[in-house]
Design a protein around this motif. Structure first.
Motif, short mmCIF file in Angstrom:
data_model
loop_
_atom_site.label_atom_id
_atom_site.label_comp_id
_atom_site.label_asym_id
_atom_site.label_seq_id
_atom_site.Cartn_x
_atom_site.Cartn_y
_atom_site.Cartn_z
N ILE A 38 0.83 -1.21 0.00
CA ILE A 38 0.00 0.00 0.00
C ILE A 38 0.86 1.25 0.00
CG2 ILE A 38 -1.66 1.32 1.37
CD1 ILE A 38 -2.83 -1.35 2.29
N ILE A 39 1.94 1.25 0.78
CA ILE A 39 2.81 2.43 0.84
C ILE A 39 3.48 2.68 -0.51
CG2 ILE A 39 4.93 3.32 1.85
CD1 ILE A 39 4.14 2.05 4.47
N THR A 40 3.93 1.63 -1.18
CA THR A 40 4.56 1.83 -2.50
C THR A 40 3.56 2.38 -3.50
OG1 THR A 40 4.12 -0.49 -3.07
CG2 THR A 40 6.28 0.03 -2.14
N GLN A 41 2.31 1.92 -3.42
CA GLN A 41 1.30 2.45 -4.32
C GLN A 41 0.99 3.91 -4.00
OE1 GLN A 41 -2.81 0.77 -4.36
NE2 GLN A 41 -2.35 0.28 -6.49
N ALA A 42 0.94 4.24 -2.72
CA ALA A 42 0.70 5.63 -2.33
C ALA A 42 1.84 6.53 -2.80
CB ALA A 42 0.53 5.72 -0.82
N SER A 64 0.36 5.48 -12.84
CA SER A 64 -0.96 5.23 -12.27
C SER A 64 -0.96 3.96 -11.45
CB SER A 64 -1.99 5.12 -13.40
OG SER A 64 -1.76 3.96 -14.18
N PRO A 65 -1.84 3.86 -10.44
CA PRO A 65 -1.92 2.62 -9.65
C PRO A 65 -2.15 1.38 -10.50
CG PRO A 65 -3.15 4.39 -8.59
CD PRO A 65 -2.73 4.92 -9.93
N ALA A 66 -2.93 1.52 -11.57
CA ALA A 66 -3.19 0.37 -12.44
C ALA A 66 -1.93 -0.15 -13.08
CB ALA A 66 -4.22 0.75 -13.51
N ALA A 67 -1.01 0.75 -13.44
CA ALA A 67 0.24 0.32 -14.07
C ALA A 67 1.08 -0.53 -13.12
CB ALA A 67 1.04 1.54 -14.53
#
Length: 385
Positions: free
Chosen positions: A185-189, A310-313
């Protein structure tokens, strides 16, 4: 401790069985005869066969390889490097990152800055500044564009900037013992925050549109068939080189410690190993690999913008590794080709169903093929044997 390392290494070894791995390590071999033959075949394919089919075989011939297919395969090979980088940290170290799109984009932007400077006065505004800066009424280049006209300097930045970002982030994250879903989650944020930053025009990265309309690289027109083929060959050889590097890492003592940390971190710590140093090293190496992939991606695709963060990527990179098969090295490469090949077909034939197919594919692999495509191939080989 040696038992932990040996068992982890055997469980995650790519291809063959545990005895094959021990035999390779005993004799200092990176690959067996069949492995080196496969590597040679891959090199011949990307460096000889594809150029001949595209440049020599005339259009209309059954064996001609179109420019579209060359560009598509080149793009997927860049994605395959990202999938391989993901496998190093997720498959062998147990670190699931959903933010590798950031490192991919940073490498792409570093290359894009150089390509924008190569446009020179051929832009729409006939200025030494990139067109988007003229449109925004900028009078001079910002400080971070200082070395953008130097190919060598920008290639160093392709490695140094993402590597430094990964090192600093990883140091604090691993030192704080953040792992599992919290780390993901932190890496995505972090990636999402960087995407919002790059969307802002005042940062000097082209805002929403990013960089595009490239003309030259090293003074050579990008549109030339020979230039595009050269980029394709370099990308293919880079993929092969990174595969060999990854295989050397996971079959070394360093790689066995990583796998032991993945399977039993507390036992490894009890034996006196520092998990932070090992995780930080492989995390930084993985980030640099993604950055190099991004730098190779931009001149072939012709654009780089914040959507690559983007988060999707980031999630898609994890899907490539999962579909292909984690902890196998070759599996994520197959997964990247399979998923992106399917995406290219679906987005043309059934564009509205692509996301449904991707979700169903990931769920199906998770439930029925936990070892991915490579696991299915291994089971079939075992059944035949």
């Amino acid at each position: 401790m040696s038992a932990v390392l040996t068992s982890s290494s055997g469980a995650a070894a790519m291809g063959g069985n545990h005895s094959d791995l021990l035999a390779f390590e005993k004799h200092g071999l990176l690959l067996g005869p069949r492995g080196w033959l496969a590597v040679l075949a891959a090199v011949i394919t990307v460096a000889v066969l594809v150029p001949v089919l595209n440049l020599v075989v005339p259009q209309g011939n059954l064996f001609h390889l179109s420019d579209y297919m060359v560009a598509l395969i080149g793009k997927i090979m860049c994605y395959a490097i990202c999938a391989l980088a993901m496998d190093l940290i997720w498959g062998y170290a147990g670190i699931l990152s959903l933010g590798h799109g950031l490192f991919f984009a940073l490498g792409g932007y570093a290359m894009g800055m150089y390509l924008m400077r190569q446009i020179g006065r051929d832009g729409n505004y006939k200025s030494d500044l990139p067109d988007f800066m003229v449109f925004l009424d900028w009078k001079a280049l910002p400080w971070h564009w200082t070395f953008s006209d130097s190919f060598i300097a920008q290639m160093l930045l392709v490695v140094l900037v993402p590597g430094l970002v990964a090192f600093v982030f990883g140091y604090f994250a691993f030192r704080s013992r953040i792992k599992g879903v919290y780390f993901s989650i932190i890496t995505q944020a972090m990636t999402f925050a960087a995407m919002l930053l790059f969307f802002r025009n005042e940062t000097g990265f082209g805002g929403n549109n990013g960089f595009t309309d490239f003309k030259r690289i090293l003074g050579i027109p990008i549109a030339l068939h020979s230039t595009r083929m050269g980029l394709f060959v370099i990308t293919g050889l880079t993929l092969v080189g990174f595969y060999l590097l990854a295989r050397a890492i996971v079959h070394s003592r360093f790689g066995r410690v990583l796998q032991a940390l993945r399977d039993a971190e507390s036992r490894v710590m009890f034996c006196g190993y520092n998990p932070v140093a090992y995780k930080l090293a492989i995390w930084t190496i993985s980030a640099v690999m993604c950055a190099v992939a991004g730098a190779l991606y931009v001149p072939q695709v012709g654009i780089i913008n914040p959507s690559e963060m983007s988060p999707a990527a980031g999630i898609e990179v994890a899907i490539w590794a999962a579909v292909g098969g984690r902890a196998s090295l070759i599996g994520p490469i197959l997964g990247a080709f399979f998923v992106n090949g399917a995406k290219s077909w679906f987005t043309v034939a059934f564009p509205e169903y692509w996301l449904y197919f991707l979700g169903a594919l990931f769920i199906g692999v998770t439930l029925y093929l936990p070892q991915g495509i490579i696991g299915l191939l291994r089971r079939r080989r075992e059944v035949k044997a």
